[in-house]
Write an enzyme that holds these catalytic residues in place. Structure first.
Site, PDB file in Angstrom:
ATOM      1  N   HIS A  52       0.842  -1.199   0.000  1.00 20.59           N
ATOM      2  CA  HIS A  52       0.000   0.000   0.000  1.00 20.59           C
ATOM      3  C   HIS A  52       0.876   1.246   0.000  1.00 20.59           C
ATOM      4  O   HIS A  52       2.036   1.191   0.391  1.00 20.59           O
ATOM      5  CB  HIS A  52      -0.801   0.099   1.310  1.00 20.59           C
ATOM      6  CG  HIS A  52      -1.676  -1.052   1.626  1.00 20.59           C
ATOM      7  ND1 HIS A  52      -3.037  -1.015   1.442  1.00 20.59           N
ATOM      8  CD2 HIS A  52      -1.411  -2.275   2.156  1.00 20.59           C
ATOM      9  CE1 HIS A  52      -3.572  -2.170   1.848  1.00 20.59           C
ATOM     10  NE2 HIS A  52      -2.610  -2.944   2.275  1.00 20.59           N
ATOM     11  N   TYR A  53       0.290   2.384  -0.353  1.00 16.03           N
ATOM     12  CA  TYR A  53       0.889   3.636   0.094  1.00 16.03           C
ATOM     13  C   TYR A  53      -0.042   4.246   1.122  1.00 16.03           C
ATOM     14  O   TYR A  53      -1.236   3.937   1.167  1.00 16.03           O
ATOM     15  CB  TYR A  53       1.236   4.582  -1.049  1.00 16.03           C
ATOM     16  CG  TYR A  53       0.129   5.223  -1.871  1.00 16.03           C
ATOM     17  CD1 TYR A  53      -1.011   5.786  -1.298  1.00 16.03           C
ATOM     18  CD2 TYR A  53       0.270   5.327  -3.253  1.00 16.03           C
ATOM     19  CE1 TYR A  53      -1.981   6.400  -2.068  1.00 16.03           C
ATOM     20  CE2 TYR A  53      -0.698   5.933  -4.037  1.00 16.03           C
ATOM     21  CZ  TYR A  53      -1.811   6.473  -3.442  1.00 16.03           C
ATOM     22  OH  TYR A  53      -2.765   7.068  -4.211  1.00 16.03           O
ATOM     23  N   THR A  54       0.541   5.137   1.960  1.00 17.17           N
ATOM     24  CA  THR A  54      -0.255   5.671   3.071  1.00 17.17           C
ATOM     25  C   THR A  54      -1.276   6.706   2.613  1.00 17.17           C
ATOM     26  O   THR A  54      -2.334   6.845   3.223  1.00 17.17           O
ATOM     27  CB  THR A  54       0.656   6.345   4.114  1.00 17.17           C
ATOM     28  OG1 THR A  54       1.438   7.346   3.446  1.00 17.17           O
ATOM     29  CG2 THR A  54       1.577   5.338   4.780  1.00 17.17           C
ATOM     30  N   GLU A 117       2.350  -0.833   4.634  1.00 13.82           N
ATOM     31  CA  GLU A 117       2.068   0.538   4.228  1.00 13.82           C
ATOM     32  C   GLU A 117       3.402   1.222   3.925  1.00 13.82           C
ATOM     33  O   GLU A 117       4.340   1.132   4.716  1.00 13.82           O
ATOM     34  CB  GLU A 117       1.360   1.316   5.347  1.00 13.82           C
ATOM     35  CG  GLU A 117      -0.095   0.957   5.542  1.00 13.82           C
ATOM     36  CD  GLU A 117      -1.032   1.594   4.503  1.00 13.82           C
ATOM     37  OE1 GLU A 117      -0.561   2.387   3.665  1.00 13.82           O
ATOM     38  OE2 GLU A 117      -2.235   1.266   4.549  1.00 13.82           O
ATOM     39  N   HIS A 159      -2.606  -3.047  -3.391  1.00 17.49           N
ATOM     40  CA  HIS A 159      -3.958  -2.857  -2.873  1.00 17.49           C
ATOM     41  C   HIS A 159      -4.931  -2.644  -4.043  1.00 17.49           C
ATOM     42  O   HIS A 159      -6.058  -3.148  -4.030  1.00 17.49           O
ATOM     43  CB  HIS A 159      -3.975  -1.651  -1.919  1.00 17.49           C
ATOM     44  CG  HIS A 159      -5.178  -1.613  -1.024  1.00 17.49           C
ATOM     45  ND1 HIS A 159      -5.479  -0.535  -0.240  1.00 17.49           N
ATOM     46  CD2 HIS A 159      -6.158  -2.532  -0.799  1.00 17.49           C
ATOM     47  CE1 HIS A 159      -6.611  -0.799   0.426  1.00 17.49           C
ATOM     48  NE2 HIS A 159      -7.033  -1.995   0.107  1.00 17.49           N
ATOM     49  N   ASP A 169      -3.479   2.490  -4.781  1.00 17.52           N
ATOM     50  CA  ASP A 169      -2.142   2.344  -4.204  1.00 17.52           C
ATOM     51  C   ASP A 169      -1.554   0.944  -4.390  1.00 17.52           C
ATOM     52  O   ASP A 169      -2.308  -0.012  -4.486  1.00 17.52           O
ATOM     53  CB  ASP A 169      -2.172   2.724  -2.706  1.00 17.52           C
ATOM     54  CG  ASP A 169      -3.123   1.864  -1.864  1.00 17.52           C
ATOM     55  OD1 ASP A 169      -4.255   1.616  -2.312  1.00 17.52           O
ATOM     56  OD2 ASP A 169      -2.719   1.445  -0.769  1.00 17.52           O
TER      57      ASP A 169
END
Ligand SMILES: [Zn+2]
Length: 273
Positions: A52-54, A117, A159, A169
């Site tokens: 994921h990215y945040t 993340e 994700h 993401d």
């Protein structure tokens, strides 16, 4: 992450003693338990890795959010832009990172996955490139996780792969190719972009069904209807973000279809080997 305070880099910091277990990885420099976790479904062990990215403006803010009860979200790990790694949920437990999602016919993906993340403000905030130290840390952490769990390369996913349309993401700037060179995930050289339009929303027929069958075979949550709706366009976008990032437009051009065929072939070869 301990971005503003010195001294967290070389040791594990116990934010509270709610959890007495040690972090799962030696790479972790901050152990910051999140209340947003529960037990994996009976009989499920991690066989999937979700990146994921945040989507937040700082990794400190992300860590704060992911460990707040009201957020109702978490992940096992958070990697910040300087490559520091925090752990929030033990790998044996179920973190809440996948949300409503689907892969290979399954929907409770939190029960069978480990979630990482990665700090990046995301598409809504200029979507900067992932930093070198950050990618290096992600690579090391993934290898470390893969050494503990039987996770096949085609189950190292974005994700966006498991929640197309809802999530973007970690996005098309994420360097999946680099990870694949290190032995993480499945990747094939994308087929070159052409000038053809391919097909897209509104189109119907056997070629659309063929595309749907191929995406479904790989694991994407699509139905074979022979109709190219907006849902299918979102899945094609997700596929492009991960595997053909040069153009993310949701249209099934020849390059996209070829890349998908190569990917399926690469997986078959691995399964036979
Ligand atoms: Zn996500």
């Amino acid at each position: 992450m301990p971005g503003t305070s010195a001294g967290h880099d070389e040791r594990v910091v116990f934010e509270n003693d709610e959890m007495t277990a040690a972090p799962d990885s030696k790479l972790v420099t901050l152990w910051c338990p999140s209340p947003n976790r529960d037990q994996r479904a009976i009989g499920r062990a991690p066989d999937m890795l979700i990146l994921h990215y945040t989507g937040m403006d700082s990794s400190d803010a992300a860590l704060d959010w992911l460990t707040r009860e009201e957020a109702k979200v978490s992940a096992h790990y958070l990697v910040d832009e300087e490559g520091r790694i925090a752990q929030m949920v033990a790998e044996s437990e179920r973190a809440w990172h996948a949300g409503q999602s689907r892969w290979a016919g399954e929907t409770d993906l939190n029960s069978c996955s480990i979630g990482i993340e990665i700090h990046n403000p995301g598409h809504d905030f200029d979507y900067p490139h992932f930093s070198g130290p950050e990618m290096q840390a992600v690579e090391a952490l993934c290898l470390d996780i893969l050494s503990r769990h039987a996770i096949s390369p085609d189950r190292v996913l974005a994700h966006s792969d498991i929640a197309p349309g809802r999530k973007r993401d970690p996005g098309e700037k994420f360097d999946w190719q680099r990870l694949a060179r290190a032995g993480i995930g499945l990747w094939v050289e994308p087929a070159p972009l052409g000038s053809d339009q391919g097909f897209g929303p509104g189109d119907e027929g056997e070629s659309v069904a063929e595309l749907q069958r191929a995406l479904l075979e790989y694991g994407y949550g699509v139905e074979v209807t022979s109709t190219y709706g907006t849902g299918l366009a979102k899945v094609v976008e997700a596929f492009q973000r991960h595997f053909r990032p040069a153009r993310v437009d949701g249209r099934a051009d020849l390059s996209t279809r070829d890349t998908l065929a190569r990917l399926l072939e690469a997986r078959r070869e691995r399964q036979v080997a």
